[in-house]
Write a protein that holds these residues in place. Structure first.
Motif, PDB file in Angstrom:
ATOM      1  N   LEU A 106       4.341 -67.993  22.071  1.00  8.90           N
ATOM      2  CA  LEU A 106       5.349 -68.200  23.114  1.00  8.90           C
ATOM      3  C   LEU A 106       5.623 -69.695  23.227  1.00  8.90           C
ATOM      4  O   LEU A 106       4.782 -70.524  22.871  1.00  8.90           O
ATOM      5  CB  LEU A 106       4.844 -67.663  24.453  1.00  8.90           C
ATOM      6  CG  LEU A 106       4.549 -66.162  24.499  1.00  8.90           C
ATOM      7  CD1 LEU A 106       4.028 -65.768  25.887  1.00  8.90           C
ATOM      8  CD2 LEU A 106       5.773 -65.341  24.147  1.00  8.90           C
ATOM      9  N   PHE A 107       6.812 -70.027  23.731  1.00  8.10           N
ATOM     10  CA  PHE A 107       7.114 -71.440  23.979  1.00  8.10           C
ATOM     11  C   PHE A 107       6.405 -71.861  25.263  1.00  8.10           C
ATOM     12  O   PHE A 107       6.737 -71.345  26.338  1.00  8.10           O
ATOM     13  CB  PHE A 107       8.619 -71.653  24.127  1.00  8.10           C
ATOM     14  CG  PHE A 107       9.402 -71.301  22.896  1.00  8.10           C
ATOM     15  CD1 PHE A 107       9.279 -72.069  21.740  1.00  8.10           C
ATOM     16  CD2 PHE A 107      10.257 -70.217  22.882  1.00  8.10           C
ATOM     17  CE1 PHE A 107      10.002 -71.741  20.594  1.00  8.10           C
ATOM     18  CE2 PHE A 107      10.980 -69.882  21.747  1.00  8.10           C
ATOM     19  CZ  PHE A 107      10.850 -70.655  20.607  1.00  8.10           C
ATOM     20  N   LEU A 110       8.501 -73.099  28.369  1.00  2.37           N
ATOM     21  CA  LEU A 110       9.532 -72.223  28.945  1.00  2.37           C
ATOM     22  C   LEU A 110       8.866 -71.108  29.749  1.00  2.37           C
ATOM     23  O   LEU A 110       7.811 -70.604  29.343  1.00  2.37           O
ATOM     24  CB  LEU A 110      10.382 -71.588  27.847  1.00  2.37           C
ATOM     25  CG  LEU A 110      11.194 -72.522  26.953  1.00  2.37           C
ATOM     26  CD1 LEU A 110      11.955 -71.708  25.911  1.00  2.37           C
ATOM     27  CD2 LEU A 110      12.155 -73.373  27.791  1.00  2.37           C
ATOM     28  N   ARG A 114      12.739 -67.166  30.178  1.00  2.00           N
ATOM     29  CA  ARG A 114      13.411 -67.999  29.163  1.00  2.00           C
ATOM     30  C   ARG A 114      12.859 -67.715  27.757  1.00  2.00           C
ATOM     31  O   ARG A 114      13.601 -67.719  26.783  1.00  2.00           O
ATOM     32  CB  ARG A 114      13.242 -69.484  29.469  1.00  2.00           C
ATOM     33  CG  ARG A 114      14.226 -70.016  30.473  1.00  2.00           C
ATOM     34  CD  ARG A 114      15.630 -70.104  29.874  1.00  2.00           C
ATOM     35  NE  ARG A 114      16.618 -70.480  30.868  1.00  2.00           N
ATOM     36  CZ  ARG A 114      17.148 -69.663  31.777  1.00  2.00           C
ATOM     37  NH1 ARG A 114      16.820 -68.377  31.808  1.00  2.00           N
ATOM     38  NH2 ARG A 114      18.018 -70.110  32.659  1.00  2.00           N
ATOM     39  N   ASN A 115      11.555 -67.467  27.688  1.00  2.00           N
ATOM     40  CA  ASN A 115      10.986 -67.110  26.390  1.00  2.00           C
ATOM     41  C   ASN A 115      11.698 -65.901  25.800  1.00  2.00           C
ATOM     42  O   ASN A 115      11.816 -65.777  24.583  1.00  2.00           O
ATOM     43  CB  ASN A 115       9.486 -66.816  26.529  1.00  2.00           C
ATOM     44  CG  ASN A 115       8.613 -68.001  26.160  1.00  2.00           C
ATOM     45  OD1 ASN A 115       8.436 -68.302  24.987  1.00  2.00           O
ATOM     46  ND2 ASN A 115       8.116 -68.704  27.174  1.00  2.00           N
ATOM     47  N   CYS A 116      12.165 -65.019  26.698  1.00  2.00           N
ATOM     48  CA  CYS A 116      12.806 -63.782  26.240  1.00  2.00           C
ATOM     49  C   CYS A 116      14.315 -63.923  26.101  1.00  2.00           C
ATOM     50  O   CYS A 116      14.986 -62.965  25.710  1.00  2.00           O
ATOM     51  CB  CYS A 116      12.485 -62.635  27.188  1.00  2.00           C
ATOM     52  SG  CYS A 116      10.741 -62.226  27.249  1.00  2.00           S
ATOM     53  N   PRO A 152       3.593 -69.363  30.213  1.00  2.00           N
ATOM     54  CA  PRO A 152       2.611 -68.682  29.375  1.00  2.00           C
ATOM     55  C   PRO A 152       1.160 -69.004  29.727  1.00  2.00           C
ATOM     56  O   PRO A 152       0.317 -68.108  29.744  1.00  2.00           O
ATOM     57  CB  PRO A 152       2.962 -69.160  27.958  1.00  2.00           C
ATOM     58  CG  PRO A 152       4.444 -69.351  28.013  1.00  2.00           C
ATOM     59  CD  PRO A 152       4.711 -69.901  29.398  1.00  2.00           C
ATOM     60  N   GLN A 160       0.469 -62.290  27.739  1.00  2.00           N
ATOM     61  CA  GLN A 160       1.302 -63.072  26.812  1.00  2.00           C
ATOM     62  C   GLN A 160       1.780 -62.213  25.647  1.00  2.00           C
ATOM     63  O   GLN A 160       2.924 -62.315  25.200  1.00  2.00           O
ATOM     64  CB  GLN A 160       0.515 -64.280  26.278  1.00  2.00           C
ATOM     65  CG  GLN A 160       0.261 -65.337  27.338  1.00  2.00           C
ATOM     66  CD  GLN A 160      -0.390 -66.581  26.757  1.00  2.00           C
ATOM     67  OE1 GLN A 160       0.133 -67.201  25.847  1.00  2.00           O
ATOM     68  NE2 GLN A 160      -1.542 -66.926  27.288  1.00  2.00           N
ATOM     69  N   ARG A 167      10.015 -60.007  24.342  1.00  2.00           N
ATOM     70  CA  ARG A 167      10.914 -60.948  23.661  1.00  2.00           C
ATOM     71  C   ARG A 167      11.511 -60.309  22.405  1.00  2.00           C
ATOM     72  O   ARG A 167      12.721 -60.392  22.158  1.00  2.00           O
ATOM     73  CB  ARG A 167      10.136 -62.218  23.288  1.00  2.00           C
ATOM     74  CG  ARG A 167      10.923 -63.211  22.463  1.00  2.00           C
ATOM     75  CD  ARG A 167      10.130 -64.467  22.183  1.00  2.00           C
ATOM     76  NE  ARG A 167       8.919 -64.205  21.406  1.00  2.00           N
ATOM     77  CZ  ARG A 167       8.060 -65.134  21.019  1.00  2.00           C
ATOM     78  NH1 ARG A 167       8.263 -66.405  21.346  1.00  2.00           N
ATOM     79  NH2 ARG A 167       6.996 -64.826  20.320  1.00  2.00           N
TER      80      ARG A 167
END
Ligand code: ADP
Ligand code: MG
Length: 258
Positions: A106-107, A110, A114-116, A152, A160, A167
């Motif tokens: 994951l970022f 973010l 937003r990750n998704c 995250p 996560q 995502r």
């Protein structure tokens, strides 16, 4: 063309039409041939679990399906695409395929929502509002709708990984590839991730899953494929391959993991 382009009738909101067909796939790293002529099929709506010892080529096989690795020989069809055609539109083909790895990637900077949405807006050119809506729906689907604003590092490993699944689902894939999605998790969070995968399977998602979770494979897989040394040693329904393996190599592997 083979039968992987069939579309389920009935106008269900999610149609998972993509299947995978792999014929005589070979892949070498230098002089090390790690896939020695693999043939494997996942029909639309089917769940196939891939099991086998470490180093047998399972990850390489998965990575060849969406061309993260370039096969040396053989044919791979994914949905209506021939992955092994030099002229294939790789980006278009990959949009059909969601991939979930052992490491969730994951970022960190973010939030969950937003990750998704990043890939949705960047790759699919969806508006932020539309992407948010789709992401939220998929977070709800994996039971994490209430954590959309978390980051995250504020989540457990299992949470996560469920975000990583949401995502992938937010790109509306027709096929999901899982590479040992629970192997890096604390034991107490494994169950929630498997529950999400079980639900996806029931909803008709086409899935190719590398796993060491034999109970999961036995319960969820339509078919189990045992690989060793770059070849498919044995395959069939879970009850037979895991419950009553015929090949000595399968028997020995299962003795060690069960
Ligand atoms: P598995 O997922 O079943 O554990 P892998 O597909 O990861 O197996 O690896 C199969 C073999 O290919 C191993 O011997 C591994 O060392 C080798 N291998 C995997 N990726 C690479 C790579 N990028 N470069 C060189 N060798 C690799
Ligand atoms: Mg692997």
């Amino acid at each position: 063309m083979n039968d992987v382009e069939t579309t389920k009738p009935g106008g269900a909101q999610t149609v998972h039409a993509a299947g995978v067909s792999i014929k005589d796939l070979r892949k070498s790293y230098g002089s090390n041939e790690v896939l020695k002529g693999i043939s494997l099929e996942v029909k639309p709506g089917e769940v196939v679990c891939l099991i086998g010892p470490s180093g047998s080529g399972k990850s390489t096989l998965l990575r060849c399906v969406n061309l993260l690795e370039q096969p040396n020989q053989g044919a791979i069809h994914v949905g209506g695409f021939e992955a092994t055609d030099p002229d294939v539109d790789i980006d278009k083909m990959r949009r059909k395929v969601g991939m979930v790895f052992q490491q969730f990637n994951l970022f960190p900077h973010l939030d969950v929502l937003r990750n998704c949405t990043v890939a949705q807006t960047k790759v699919l050119k969806r508006s932020q509002a539309e992407a948010d809506k789709i992401a939220q729906a998929n977070l709800d689907r994996v039971g994490l709708g209430h954590l959309a604003k978390r980051f995250p590092d504020q989540l457990s490993g299992g949470q996560q990984q469920r975000v990583a699944i949401a995502r992938a689902l937010s790109m509306n894939p027709e096929l999901m590839l899982f590479d040992e999605p629970t192997s890096a998790l604390d034991p107490e969070t494994v169950g929630d991730v498997l529950a999400v995968m079980r639900k996806l399977a029931r909803e008709g998602m086409t899935m190719l899953v590398v796993t060491h979770e034999m109970a999961f494979a036995r319960e969820v897989a339509d078919r189990v494929v045992f690989m060793d040394g770059g070849v498919v040693v044995e395959e069939g329904v879970a009850e037979r391959v895991i419950g009553a393996p015929q090949q000595p190599r399968t028997q020995e592997f299962l003795r060690r993991v069960l």
